[in-house]
Design an enzyme around this catalytic site. Structure first.
Site, PDB file in Angstrom:
ATOM      1  N   ASP A  30       0.833  -1.208   0.000  1.00 19.32           N
ATOM      2  CA  ASP A  30       0.000   0.000   0.000  1.00 19.32           C
ATOM      3  C   ASP A  30       0.868   1.260   0.000  1.00 19.32           C
ATOM      4  O   ASP A  30       1.985   1.250   0.522  1.00 19.32           O
ATOM      5  CB  ASP A  30      -0.915  -0.028   1.244  1.00 19.32           C
ATOM      6  CG  ASP A  30      -2.101   0.905   1.095  1.00 19.32           C
ATOM      7  OD1 ASP A  30      -2.338   1.425  -0.009  1.00 19.32           O
ATOM      8  OD2 ASP A  30      -2.809   1.118   2.107  1.00 19.32           O
ATOM      9  N   ASN A  32       1.209   3.474  -2.915  1.00 19.10           N
ATOM     10  CA  ASN A  32       1.704   3.933  -4.227  1.00 19.10           C
ATOM     11  C   ASN A  32       1.184   5.332  -4.561  1.00 19.10           C
ATOM     12  O   ASN A  32       1.921   6.178  -5.091  1.00 19.10           O
ATOM     13  CB  ASN A  32       1.245   2.988  -5.343  1.00 19.10           C
ATOM     14  CG  ASN A  32       1.826   1.603  -5.209  1.00 19.10           C
ATOM     15  OD1 ASN A  32       2.694   1.376  -4.382  1.00 19.10           O
ATOM     16  ND2 ASN A  32       1.347   0.677  -6.025  1.00 19.10           N
ATOM     17  N   GLY A  33      -0.101   5.559  -4.278  1.00 18.17           N
ATOM     18  CA  GLY A  33      -0.714   6.852  -4.602  1.00 18.17           C
ATOM     19  C   GLY A  33      -0.065   7.969  -3.815  1.00 18.17           C
ATOM     20  O   GLY A  33       0.259   9.034  -4.355  1.00 18.17           O
ATOM     21  N   ARG A  34       0.160   7.732  -2.510  1.00 17.95           N
ATOM     22  CA  ARG A  34       0.768   8.768  -1.673  1.00 17.95           C
ATOM     23  C   ARG A  34       2.212   9.046  -2.104  1.00 17.95           C
ATOM     24  O   ARG A  34       2.665  10.187  -2.102  1.00 17.95           O
ATOM     25  CB  ARG A  34       0.719   8.347  -0.192  1.00 17.95           C
ATOM     26  CG  ARG A  34      -0.619   8.699   0.453  1.00 17.95           C
ATOM     27  CD  ARG A  34      -0.842   7.918   1.723  1.00 17.95           C
ATOM     28  NE  ARG A  34      -1.277   6.560   1.416  1.00 17.95           N
ATOM     29  CZ  ARG A  34      -1.427   5.608   2.320  1.00 17.95           C
ATOM     30  NH1 ARG A  34      -1.142   5.850   3.588  1.00 17.95           N
ATOM     31  NH2 ARG A  34      -1.850   4.428   1.952  1.00 17.95           N
ATOM     32  N   ARG A  43      -0.830   9.208 -10.019  1.00 19.81           N
ATOM     33  CA  ARG A  43      -0.852   7.971  -9.227  1.00 19.81           C
ATOM     34  C   ARG A  43      -0.205   6.810  -9.970  1.00 19.81           C
ATOM     35  O   ARG A  43       0.463   5.967  -9.381  1.00 19.81           O
ATOM     36  CB  ARG A  43      -2.304   7.588  -8.887  1.00 19.81           C
ATOM     37  CG  ARG A  43      -3.000   8.533  -7.939  1.00 19.81           C
ATOM     38  CD  ARG A  43      -4.438   8.094  -7.695  1.00 19.81           C
ATOM     39  NE  ARG A  43      -4.487   6.778  -7.081  1.00 19.81           N
ATOM     40  CZ  ARG A  43      -4.323   6.543  -5.778  1.00 19.81           C
ATOM     41  NH1 ARG A  43      -4.121   7.544  -4.946  1.00 19.81           N
ATOM     42  NH2 ARG A  43      -4.370   5.324  -5.307  1.00 19.81           N
ATOM     43  N   HIS A  47       2.384   3.423  -9.013  1.00 23.19           N
ATOM     44  CA  HIS A  47       2.205   1.995  -9.297  1.00 23.19           C
ATOM     45  C   HIS A  47       3.402   1.447 -10.082  1.00 23.19           C
ATOM     46  O   HIS A  47       3.871   0.347  -9.840  1.00 23.19           O
ATOM     47  CB  HIS A  47       0.913   1.764 -10.091  1.00 23.19           C
ATOM     48  CG  HIS A  47      -0.326   2.170  -9.343  1.00 23.19           C
ATOM     49  ND1 HIS A  47      -0.546   1.815  -8.036  1.00 23.19           N
ATOM     50  CD2 HIS A  47      -1.426   2.886  -9.721  1.00 23.19           C
ATOM     51  CE1 HIS A  47      -1.726   2.311  -7.643  1.00 23.19           C
ATOM     52  NE2 HIS A  47      -2.267   2.957  -8.645  1.00 23.19           N
ATOM     53  N   GLU A  77     -12.296  -4.588  -4.208  1.00 19.64           N
ATOM     54  CA  GLU A  77     -12.802  -3.230  -3.965  1.00 19.64           C
ATOM     55  C   GLU A  77     -12.103  -2.200  -4.865  1.00 19.64           C
ATOM     56  O   GLU A  77     -12.651  -1.139  -5.148  1.00 19.64           O
ATOM     57  CB  GLU A  77     -12.621  -2.854  -2.489  1.00 19.64           C
ATOM     58  CG  GLU A  77     -13.548  -3.581  -1.528  1.00 19.64           C
ATOM     59  CD  GLU A  77     -13.197  -5.050  -1.272  1.00 19.64           C
ATOM     60  OE1 GLU A  77     -12.027  -5.455  -1.529  1.00 19.64           O
ATOM     61  OE2 GLU A  77     -14.077  -5.811  -0.837  1.00 19.64           O
ATOM     62  N   TRP A  79     -11.791  -2.297  -7.914  1.00 20.57           N
ATOM     63  CA  TRP A  79     -12.546  -2.109  -9.169  1.00 20.57           C
ATOM     64  C   TRP A  79     -13.347  -0.815  -9.139  1.00 20.57           C
ATOM     65  O   TRP A  79     -13.781  -0.329 -10.177  1.00 20.57           O
ATOM     66  CB  TRP A  79     -13.490  -3.290  -9.423  1.00 20.57           C
ATOM     67  CG  TRP A  79     -12.803  -4.548  -9.866  1.00 20.57           C
ATOM     68  CD1 TRP A  79     -12.717  -5.720  -9.170  1.00 20.57           C
ATOM     69  CD2 TRP A  79     -12.137  -4.790 -11.117  1.00 20.57           C
ATOM     70  NE1 TRP A  79     -12.017  -6.666  -9.897  1.00 20.57           N
ATOM     71  CE2 TRP A  79     -11.662  -6.116 -11.093  1.00 20.57           C
ATOM     72  CE3 TRP A  79     -11.885  -4.005 -12.256  1.00 20.57           C
ATOM     73  CZ2 TRP A  79     -10.952  -6.692 -12.154  1.00 20.57           C
ATOM     74  CZ3 TRP A  79     -11.179  -4.576 -13.309  1.00 20.57           C
ATOM     75  CH2 TRP A  79     -10.726  -5.892 -13.250  1.00 20.57           C
ATOM     76  N   LEU A 141      10.208 -20.999  -4.726  1.00 22.81           N
ATOM     77  CA  LEU A 141       9.337 -19.999  -4.084  1.00 22.81           C
ATOM     78  C   LEU A 141       8.003 -19.984  -4.825  1.00 22.81           C
ATOM     79  O   LEU A 141       7.981 -19.876  -6.051  1.00 22.81           O
ATOM     80  CB  LEU A 141       9.985 -18.601  -4.170  1.00 22.81           C
ATOM     81  CG  LEU A 141       9.119 -17.422  -3.724  1.00 22.81           C
ATOM     82  CD1 LEU A 141       8.893 -17.451  -2.217  1.00 22.81           C
ATOM     83  CD2 LEU A 141       9.771 -16.091  -4.102  1.00 22.81           C
ATOM     84  N   ARG A 204      -5.090  -1.839   8.872  1.00 23.81           N
ATOM     85  CA  ARG A 204      -6.280  -2.628   8.561  1.00 23.81           C
ATOM     86  C   ARG A 204      -5.941  -3.734   7.581  1.00 23.81           C
ATOM     87  O   ARG A 204      -4.882  -3.735   6.951  1.00 23.81           O
ATOM     88  CB  ARG A 204      -7.426  -1.756   8.042  1.00 23.81           C
ATOM     89  CG  ARG A 204      -7.087  -0.915   6.859  1.00 23.81           C
ATOM     90  CD  ARG A 204      -8.302  -0.114   6.350  1.00 23.81           C
ATOM     91  NE  ARG A 204      -7.864   0.849   5.355  1.00 23.81           N
ATOM     92  CZ  ARG A 204      -7.538   2.115   5.632  1.00 23.81           C
ATOM     93  NH1 ARG A 204      -7.657   2.594   6.850  1.00 23.81           N
ATOM     94  NH2 ARG A 204      -7.105   2.918   4.671  1.00 23.81           N
ATOM     95  N   GLU A 217       1.693 -13.236  12.447  1.00 27.00           N
ATOM     96  CA  GLU A 217       2.281 -12.079  13.125  1.00 27.00           C
ATOM     97  C   GLU A 217       2.149 -10.888  12.175  1.00 27.00           C
ATOM     98  O   GLU A 217       2.435 -11.003  10.985  1.00 27.00           O
ATOM     99  CB  GLU A 217       3.764 -12.338  13.431  1.00 27.00           C
ATOM    100  CG  GLU A 217       3.987 -13.446  14.434  1.00 27.00           C
ATOM    101  CD  GLU A 217       3.448 -13.107  15.828  1.00 27.00           C
ATOM    102  OE1 GLU A 217       3.490 -11.921  16.215  1.00 27.00           O
ATOM    103  OE2 GLU A 217       2.987 -14.035  16.519  1.00 27.00           O
TER     104      GLU A 217
END
Ligand code: IPE
Ligand code: IPE
Ligand code: MG
Length: 252
Positions: A30, A32-34, A43, A47, A77, A79, A141, A204, A217
């Protein structure tokens, strides 16, 4: 050896000395936009830079000997974002596949895309199938890329699969247990994540791996995803190694 490389080597040595490495690391990528906003860029540029951080995360996971890495790239979400942003993200997916597919296979990475494929464009589905096909025999992996992914959707899909099997008569409701349920999820074959990382400081879960993270964890870092590097992954792992995992037991 550069100073940065030297520092990375030292961190990696600490990880090796620090105890068990998480078998499965999951990351909510999370910020990328900021990152772009801070630089006055669109934005989309965040990305694009975030794609480089994906490469660093894969490299770091391989270096440490992590066996499963799950990256949240695009949620169900998401989308609801502007069509131009969605189109840019889908183009980046194809670009990533074209540039990295063969090298990932050479490095022993098996890529699986998890999520609702029905919503992807034909071009995106072709990219997904091509990276999965090229890497399917690798097993150093497992890289699960969560695209058009929603955990509640995944749980409902698993429930439907099991219900269909009951109707068909090859399963009874009493046979449904944690193992059979986990095996019906998109992540079948990967153990539950030991370590869940979220970048950009948000506290979150955003509909990610709700079943699978029951005892993971959690490590939240303020670093924005495009700035995330191997050292951040190693530092998260060092913190993980210092945690005491109790699984509900009394340990002292
Ligand atoms: C994460 O970065 C990438 C996706 C969700 C596709 P964001 O685009 O959510 O970046 P922020 O949260 O706006 O900074
Ligand atoms: C979560 O990030 C999804 C991905 C990283 C792909 P979001 O930026 O979409 O999450 P919220 O909206 O802040 O919860
Ligand atoms: Mg975000």
């Amino acid at each position: 050896m550069t100073e940065a490389g030297d520092g990375l080597d030292r961190l990696l040595e600490q990880v090796e000395a620090g105890g068990e490495v998480p078998r499965h690391v999951a990351i909510i990528m999370d910020g990328n936009g900021r990152w772009a906003h801070e630089r006055g860029l669109p934005r989309f540029m965040g990305h694009r830079e975030g794609m480089k951080a994906v490469r660093r995360a894969v490299t770091g996971a391989l270096e440490m000997g992590v066996r499963h890495l799950t990256l949240y790239a695009f949620s169900k979400e998401n989308w609801s974002r502007p069509p131009e942003e969605i189109a840019a993200l889908m183009r980046l997916l194809s670009e990533y596949v074209e540039r990295d597919r063969d090298e990932l296979a050479e490095r022993g990475v098996r890529v699986r895309v998890i999520g609702d494929r029905k919503r992807l464009s034909a071009a995106a589905v072709r990219s997904v199938e091509s990276i999965e096909g090229t890497t399917e025999r690798q097993d150093t992996l497992v890289l699960n890329l969560a695209i058009s992914y929603g955990s509640r959707d995944e749980i409902l899909a698993a429930t439907r699969t099991l219900a269909d099997r009951c109707v068909a008569g090859d399963l009874t409701p009493g046979d449904i247990d944690e193992a059979s349920f986990a095996a019906a999820l998109y992540t079948a074959g990967s153990p539950d994540p030991d370590l869940l990382i979220r970048t950009s400081g948000e506290m979150r879960v955003s509909n990610f791996l709700l079943w699978q993270i029951a005892y993971s964890e959690i490590h939240v870092t303020p670093v924005l995803w495009p700035d995330f590097g191997e050292s951040d992954l190693y530092e998260a792992t060092l913190e993980y190694q210092r945690r005491e995992r109790r699984f509900g037991r009394v340990t002292r």
